[in-house]
Design an enzyme around this catalytic site. Sequence first.
Site, PDB file in Angstrom:
ATOM      1  N   ASN A 128       4.358   6.522  -4.060  1.00  0.00           N
ATOM      2  CA  ASN A 128       3.574   7.762  -3.995  1.00  0.00           C
ATOM      3  C   ASN A 128       4.544   8.929  -4.030  1.00  0.00           C
ATOM      4  O   ASN A 128       5.476   8.981  -3.211  1.00  0.00           O
ATOM      5  CB  ASN A 128       2.746   7.836  -2.703  1.00  0.00           C
ATOM      6  N   GLU A 182       1.766   3.879   2.609  1.00  0.00           N
ATOM      7  CA  GLU A 182       2.625   4.837   3.313  1.00  0.00           C
ATOM      8  C   GLU A 182       2.813   4.545   4.805  1.00  0.00           C
ATOM      9  O   GLU A 182       2.358   5.326   5.654  1.00  0.00           O
ATOM     10  CB  GLU A 182       2.076   6.262   3.155  1.00  0.00           C
ATOM     11  N   GLU A 232       0.263   6.923  -6.432  1.00  0.00           N
ATOM     12  CA  GLU A 232      -0.361   8.235  -6.189  1.00  0.00           C
ATOM     13  C   GLU A 232       0.554   9.327  -6.710  1.00  0.00           C
ATOM     14  O   GLU A 232       1.763   9.300  -6.470  1.00  0.00           O
ATOM     15  CB  GLU A 232      -0.574   8.514  -4.692  1.00  0.00           C
ATOM     16  N   ARG A 272      -7.589   2.113  -7.954  1.00  0.00           N
ATOM     17  CA  ARG A 272      -6.983   1.750  -6.665  1.00  0.00           C
ATOM     18  C   ARG A 272      -7.857   2.308  -5.544  1.00  0.00           C
ATOM     19  O   ARG A 272      -8.072   3.521  -5.476  1.00  0.00           O
ATOM     20  CB  ARG A 272      -5.563   2.309  -6.572  1.00  0.00           C
ATOM     21  N   HIS A 284      -5.227   1.710   4.516  1.00  0.00           N
ATOM     22  CA  HIS A 284      -5.000   3.134   4.208  1.00  0.00           C
ATOM     23  C   HIS A 284      -5.475   3.919   5.436  1.00  0.00           C
ATOM     24  O   HIS A 284      -6.382   4.736   5.356  1.00  0.00           O
ATOM     25  CB  HIS A 284      -5.725   3.526   2.923  1.00  0.00           C
ATOM     26  N   TYR A 293       4.669  13.205  -4.385  1.00  0.00           N
ATOM     27  CA  TYR A 293       4.024  14.519  -4.495  1.00  0.00           C
ATOM     28  C   TYR A 293       5.037  15.634  -4.655  1.00  0.00           C
ATOM     29  O   TYR A 293       4.910  16.485  -5.511  1.00  0.00           O
ATOM     30  CB  TYR A 293       3.140  14.788  -3.273  1.00  0.00           C
TER      31      TYR A 293
END
Length: 464
Positions: free
Chosen positions: A301, A168, A364, A79, A123, A303
């Site tokens: 994504n 995002e 991600e 990606r 991005h 985290y």
Amino acid sequence: MPSRFLKFPDGFVWGAATSAYQIEGAWNEDGKGESIWDRFTHTPGKILDGSTGDVACDHYHLWRKDIALMRELGLKAYRFSISWPRILPAGRGKVNQAGLDFYSRLVDGLLKAGIEPFVTLYHWDLPQSLQDKGGWAERSTAEAFVEYADVVSRKLGDRVKRWITHNEPWATAVMGYQMGGHAPGLNDYPASLKASHHLLLSHGWAVPALRRNSPGAGVGITLILFPLVPGPSKIPVLPVFRKFDGYFNRWFLDPLYGRHYPADVVAEHINAGHIPADGLTFVKPGDLEAIAARTDFLGVNYYSPVMLRNKVPPGSDNEPLLLLYHGPKYEYTDIGSMVYPDGLCHLLSRLHFEYQPGKMYVTENGASYSDGPDGDGRVRDRRRLSYLHNHLAAAHRAIGYGVPLAGYFVWSLMDNFEWSFGYAQRFGITWVDYQTQRRIFKDSALWYKQVMAENSLVAPKKSS
Ligand code: FCB
């Protein structure tokens, strides 16, 4: 007895991710225009270590070697993002053929190596000339995005079969227009709400163009999403969770899945004076239908979660505004994110049950740890390896609950320019020596190589 091995479904897509500004360098070569991140990093005081992405990992020149690394790892998919100002230096109008050719060669190289390209169109590196006209706070930027998506997909749509419109939108709108820590560095709440709408609108408008130019392709969007987790707080959590879930998650998910913007959050914004009493006046007839365009997948994504503090910060009006709980019970990565693998399973399950995307990819997931080469040249990044191991186990658990998770992309293929943190934070499974541009697989990369080859992992002793 549970099996010692967690087997992933056949055809599971194993990948790694990067983005253009974070790795390419060559910020003003071969006709590329200036991006908002060029402008931001060239402004003193914006980046913690004073660095820029001018050179970064020099991937613009080293892409062949980087594909060789990916092949050596056995990646099934890669990606990456396209730099809009490399394609349209002024944002709209004249196309820079050299920019298009760069990505065309990259795609050919990947396909030749048996690696499937997953292309993100945006991005975060908006052409500066569009920012000069107001950037995402203006509807015309959404129109410009569709032209850009059309140009790129006409060139690559015969070979690229997975398109991600945005990475995002929360980060673009909130970090860029509201909190100011990301380009364009504004502190303008009303503008950030407009920006979030125009980002979503541009996504919805681009979907048909991508389908037209890339027959049979899968099209989706990537969101950063935050599961909310009760901490040791004495505060009644439910209303606060609902509120923050609204800001972080529902504000993006609800319109994308045809439910309009969440009424409770709109009311909060009216109360706070971020928008006029008559509401979201920048939402025009037809916008919500466009945003809810059918997609083929949702990119997730993840985290770390949002967890309530155990104390209300002084001066915060009883409002536990910043939610991360710091306490000895949890581990944190070098960038300060809480390590909470269960959050990935909760999040994917919630998305499946509440929004039912036909398919999801973790686009991600990863961790910043600074471990570098030891005397023998080996990078023993044990903490990253365990972070990835436990998160993959959580993803596997979600698949067991029926979540249609089709793939996983580690962030990141290699250490790179980590936005406002510069080069101090290293998320790569590959070490990058920025002086020599040498790359070294960290232990986590070698471990990931085996996981990908076997399509399974050993069940971790403790999965969260
Ligand atoms: C994500 C961004 C990505 C990278 C990681 C650490 O939010 O999409 O570019 O910075 O965080």
